[in-house]
Structures are given as C-alpha cells and as structure tokens.
Design a protein around this motif. Structure first.
Motif, short mmCIF file in Angstrom:
data_model
loop_
_atom_site.label_atom_id
_atom_site.label_comp_id
_atom_site.label_asym_id
_atom_site.label_seq_id
_atom_site.Cartn_x
_atom_site.Cartn_y
_atom_site.Cartn_z
N ARG A 138 0.79 -1.24 0.00
CA ARG A 138 0.00 0.00 0.00
C ARG A 138 0.81 1.29 0.00
O ARG A 138 0.25 2.38 0.13
CB ARG A 138 -0.97 0.03 1.20
N ILE A 139 2.13 1.18 -0.10
CA ILE A 139 2.93 2.40 -0.13
C ILE A 139 3.75 2.49 -1.41
O ILE A 139 4.74 3.21 -1.50
CB ILE A 139 3.85 2.53 1.12
N GLY A 140 3.33 1.73 -2.42
CA GLY A 140 4.10 1.62 -3.66
C GLY A 140 4.21 2.91 -4.45
O GLY A 140 5.19 3.13 -5.15
N ASN A 141 3.22 3.78 -4.34
CA ASN A 141 3.24 4.98 -5.17
C ASN A 141 4.34 5.97 -4.77
O ASN A 141 4.80 6.75 -5.58
CB ASN A 141 1.87 5.67 -5.13
N THR A 142 4.74 5.90 -3.52
CA THR A 142 5.78 6.82 -3.03
C THR A 142 7.11 6.55 -3.73
O THR A 142 7.86 7.48 -4.03
CB THR A 142 5.96 6.62 -1.50
N HIS A 275 2.40 -3.71 -13.25
CA HIS A 275 1.47 -3.62 -12.12
C HIS A 275 1.26 -5.02 -11.52
O HIS A 275 1.14 -5.19 -10.31
CB HIS A 275 0.14 -3.03 -12.60
N CYS A 276 1.26 -6.03 -12.40
CA CYS A 276 1.08 -7.43 -11.96
C CYS A 276 2.19 -7.88 -11.01
O CYS A 276 1.97 -8.75 -10.16
CB CYS A 276 1.04 -8.35 -13.17
N HIS A 277 3.39 -7.30 -11.16
CA HIS A 277 4.52 -7.71 -10.33
C HIS A 277 4.45 -7.16 -8.91
O HIS A 277 5.19 -7.62 -8.03
CB HIS A 277 5.85 -7.24 -10.96
N ILE A 278 3.61 -6.15 -8.69
CA ILE A 278 3.59 -5.52 -7.37
C ILE A 278 2.27 -5.74 -6.62
O ILE A 278 2.17 -5.41 -5.45
CB ILE A 278 3.86 -3.99 -7.46
N GLN A 279 1.26 -6.25 -7.32
CA GLN A 279 -0.05 -6.34 -6.65
C GLN A 279 -0.82 -7.59 -7.06
O GLN A 279 -1.38 -7.66 -8.15
CB GLN A 279 -0.86 -5.07 -7.01
N GLN A 280 -0.85 -8.56 -6.15
CA GLN A 280 -1.69 -9.74 -6.44
C GLN A 280 -3.03 -9.61 -5.72
O GLN A 280 -3.94 -10.40 -5.93
CB GLN A 280 -0.97 -11.03 -6.03
N SER A 283 -6.82 -8.15 -0.29
CA SER A 283 -8.10 -7.95 0.40
C SER A 283 -9.11 -7.38 -0.60
O SER A 283 -8.77 -7.12 -1.74
CB SER A 283 -7.93 -6.98 1.56
N ASP A 284 -10.34 -7.18 -0.14
CA ASP A 284 -11.40 -6.72 -1.03
C ASP A 284 -11.09 -5.38 -1.68
O ASP A 284 -11.45 -5.12 -2.81
CB ASP A 284 -12.72 -6.59 -0.24
N ASP A 285 -10.43 -4.50 -0.93
CA ASP A 285 -10.18 -3.17 -1.49
C ASP A 285 -8.85 -3.10 -2.25
O ASP A 285 -8.48 -2.05 -2.75
CB ASP A 285 -10.25 -2.10 -0.39
N LEU A 286 -8.13 -4.21 -2.32
CA LEU A 286 -6.87 -4.23 -3.08
C LEU A 286 -6.95 -5.45 -4.00
O LEU A 286 -6.68 -6.56 -3.59
CB LEU A 286 -5.69 -4.36 -2.11
N ARG A 287 -7.37 -5.19 -5.23
CA ARG A 287 -7.65 -6.31 -6.13
C ARG A 287 -6.41 -6.76 -6.89
O ARG A 287 -5.46 -5.99 -7.05
CB ARG A 287 -8.76 -5.89 -7.11
N PRO A 288 -6.42 -8.01 -7.36
CA PRO A 288 -5.27 -8.46 -8.15
C PRO A 288 -5.15 -7.67 -9.44
O PRO A 288 -6.15 -7.25 -10.02
CB PRO A 288 -5.60 -9.93 -8.45
#
Ligand code: ZN
Length: 315
Positions: A138-142, A275-280, A283-288
């Motif tokens: 959740r802090i990837g954008n920084t 984007h696929c490499h950083i976010q699988q 939880s419900d609010d953070l989708r693959p």
C-alpha cells in the motif's frame, strides 16, 4: 494538387523532474503544452520535503497549491526516493479516453500516458506522486512513477468485454493483418493522423495472446510497434533522470524466465516492473492486477536493456 495533410508539428522530446529535463528521442507532450493532459489528482510524496505536507494523501487541491519550493533540493530528494517505474495498460481506446477517466475520478492519475501512436504524455512533474498502483504493501506509489499504455486488453474481445459490452471483437483481420477498429471519436484524438493500430505481434491465427497472471487468464492483443519503441525510450530517459530506476526487469535468477505474477521482493526491486509484479491483491479493497498483460513483450524490453547496460545476463 492539394498538399497531403500534415501531422502536427514535432512535439517536444523531453521529460521533466523538478525542472530537470532529458531528451528521450520520442515525442512527448507535456501537461502545459497545447494538447497536453494535466494530471487531475496529484499528491505529495511523504519522503520529499519541498512542498506543503498538506498535499500528502489529502483530497485533491487546486492546481496552484502544487508548488515545488526548491527544485534543486527536491531533485536530490526525488532521486533518492524513486526507484521503480511501473507499466500499466489503461483498458481504454486511447490516451485521451484514459485522461477523461482520470478527470472523472477524485484520486486517479498517472505521470505518463503512452498512446497507440507512440506519443508520450507527461501529465505532471515527476516530483508528484499519483495513486496509480498502491501495490500489496500500500505504499508503492511513493517509490514509483507510472505509465498507462493505451490498450483495451480483454475489453477488445466480445466474449470477455464487461465494461464496454462490445458487440464484436474490436480487432479485425484486414489484408492479412490484425487491426484495431478504432471508433472515429478516438481516432480523431490521436496525434498522428490516420494512424493504423496494428499489434506489434499477433499470436497464431486468433491474433490475441493468452496467459495466466495472478490467478486469472488474460486475453489481449499486443501493443503497437510505436508503443514499444517509445516505452523503451521512456525507460532510458527515466533511468537518466532518476538513476535508481535501473534498466532491469524481474527475472528468475536460476531459470532466467520472466515472471508475470507478483514477485516476492516487489517492494525492494529497483527497476522496471508491471502492475502485476507488485499487486496480487490481498483484500477486497486491493484487487489483483494483471497489467501490462499477457501480450506485453517483456523479452524485448530485457534485450533493449541488456544492450544498453552491456550486461549479458540480467542481474
Ligand atoms: Zn495498472
């Protein structure tokens, strides 16, 4: 004789971070250029100090609030802070449409868009953060900058289209070549007149690629040759401006294969990722996430980088 229609004048070729610019050798339209797109939802980076901290993770402020106090100090801070360039597809017909979606949102944005014809749009100074890909921590954008590359992904397929509910496949074979049938509204928005949207590669008879990414089968046609040329130049340019963004992509050290799922060291990896490499999605609010998708030619990127860095093997 009537002269042939001319393309718009050659665009700028530089990208910008804290007022520093580098020429990347590809057309770049800046946010304050005529025909440019201004990022509607910028944010401050928590690790940088040259802006009013009220801009960090707060609702969007009026554009005048986004001032870089001392650009020299800001650039030094930014070089230390940013070490990832994240590639996305935008699930849009073209970058103009992508920008409309960003504008309609209260938080979406991306520092770059890459249009079908290879035109790069920079939407704000790279000093600013955008909420493009939070990643699983959740802090990837920084730590990153982002590029949204125009591609409809699964929305081009009649059977898979959910958002646009297209009534037929959006790519058709014309004279033996696959081509995106771009509605006139979007065709008019491309910088290059009469641009034919032809995938750089097509897969077998059916044209589209299909691979499993973070648990889902992703079917899509490839990006255009112009997009590949520009994205490689963009990577080089970002590396020159922000050297911690190395010219490397995720790669299995033993097999040398390029993964498409989220990688283990996603938060520490310094280089270019999808984007696929950083976010699988945890939880419900953070989708693959699946972008830049099954058709993206990572090997081509790797070859271009190895040529650049003079290395034989990815490190
Ligand atoms: Zn994405």
């Amino acid at each position: 004789m009537t002269p042939p229609p001319s393309d718009p004048p050659a665009a700028n070729q530089s990208i910008i971070a804290c007022g520093q610019s580098v020429d990347i050798g590809a057309p770049v339209v800046l946010w304050n250029d005529k025909g440019g797109f201004n990022c509607p939802n910028k944010r401050g980076r928590e690790n940088c100090s040259q802006h009013d901290p009220v801009l960090d993770d707060q609702p969007t402020q009026p554009d005048a609030a986004y001032q870089i106090l001392d650009p020299k100090v800001a650039y030094q801070e930014l070089k230390k802070t940013v070490y990832q360039l994240i590639l996305h597809y935008d699930v849009c017909y073209c970058s103009w449409q992508c920008h409309q979606i960003m504008k309609d949102s209260t938080f979406k944005g991306s520092q770059f868009y890459l249009d079908l014809d290879g035109t790069i749009y920079q939407t704000c100074d790279l000093y600013w953060k955008t909420n493009t890909g939070p990643s699983d921590d959740r802090i990837g954008n920084t730590r990153s900058v982002h590029v949204e590359m125009a591609n409809l992904s699964w929305e081009a397929l009649k059977e898979e289209s959910d958002l646009y509910k297209v009534t037929k496949d959006q790519y058709r074979k014309i004279n033996g070549q696959w081509q995106l049938i771009l509605p006139q509204t979007y065709r008019d928005k491309l910088r290059t007149r009469d641009f034919k949207v032809i995938p750089a590669r097509s897969h077998k008879q059916r044209g589209y690629f299909s691979r499993r990414i973070n648990g889902a089968m992703v079917r899509m046609w490839d990006f255009t040759e112009e997009q590949y040329q520009s994205v490689i130049k963009l990577c080089r340019g970002i590396h020159r401006l922000l050297p911690k963004v190395k010219l490397r992509i995720p790669c299995d050290t033993k097999t040398h294969r390029i993964p498409l799922d989220r990688i283990r060291n996603f938060s520490r990896f310094a280089g270019v990722m999808g984007h696929c490499h950083i976010q699988q999605g945890t939880s419900d609010d953070l989708r693959p996430k699946y972008d830049p998708g099954s058709a993206f030619n990572w090997s081509r990127l790797r070859k271009a980088f190895l040529k650049e860095t003079g290395k034989r093997r990815p490190s």
